[in-house]
Motif scaffolding. Sequence first.
Motif, short mmCIF file in Angstrom:
data_model
loop_
_atom_site.label_atom_id
_atom_site.label_comp_id
_atom_site.label_asym_id
_atom_site.label_seq_id
_atom_site.Cartn_x
_atom_site.Cartn_y
_atom_site.Cartn_z
N ALA A 88 0.81 -1.22 0.00
CA ALA A 88 0.00 0.00 0.00
C ALA A 88 0.85 1.27 0.00
O ALA A 88 0.38 2.31 -0.43
N GLY A 89 2.09 1.18 0.47
CA GLY A 89 2.90 2.38 0.37
C GLY A 89 4.06 2.49 1.31
O GLY A 89 4.25 1.71 2.23
N SER A 90 4.84 3.51 1.02
CA SER A 90 6.00 3.91 1.80
C SER A 90 5.77 5.35 2.20
O SER A 90 5.70 6.24 1.34
N LYS A 91 5.63 5.59 3.50
CA LYS A 91 5.46 6.94 4.00
C LYS A 91 6.22 7.05 5.30
O LYS A 91 6.03 6.23 6.21
N GLY A 92 7.11 8.02 5.37
CA GLY A 92 7.92 8.17 6.57
C GLY A 92 8.52 9.55 6.68
O GLY A 92 8.28 10.42 5.85
N GLY A 93 9.31 9.71 7.73
CA GLY A 93 9.96 10.98 7.95
C GLY A 93 11.21 10.81 8.79
O GLY A 93 11.36 9.83 9.52
N VAL A 94 12.10 11.76 8.66
CA VAL A 94 13.33 11.79 9.45
C VAL A 94 13.55 13.21 9.96
O VAL A 94 13.10 14.18 9.34
N VAL A 95 14.24 13.29 11.08
CA VAL A 95 14.69 14.57 11.61
C VAL A 95 16.17 14.43 11.90
O VAL A 95 16.59 13.52 12.61
#
Length: 140
Positions: A56-63
């Motif tokens: 269904a997907g790739s959704k992410g974040g980094v700081v």
Amino acid sequence: MGFGAALLTQGTLQNNSNDSLSLPVFLDWSGSGTCPNVTPAKLSLTFCHNANAQGAGSKGGVVYTVGNGGIKWVIAWSNMENDANKVYVDITDAAVDWSAVKLSLESSSSNPSPVSKNGYTTTATIDADKNLPSFTATLG
């Protein structure tokens, strides 16, 4: 939009600043991956974030903290089935509000406007309509 199942997202982080970057936070909303813990000044590093098992997907974040840690570089991406790919970047000296980042990502695009704050500028682009998109985020 009728795009197929997302498989993975490849990210390239370009640190054009004179400061090293340290990864304090990696967030997976959909899918999983890892990111380089340290990005030295004037270098680029690449990572992959895989879609979830259902495709269904790739959704992410980094700081990343910049230099001594007072400034944070925020990068988030969305490569979800049946939706255009999006990327979001910001520079902040405040605590990162992930709910606000997720909302900003949803209203972002494949080529958001550059952000200049706290003596740094960041830009980002992502392939708008590929199942295996690449994105590049730059800090300078």
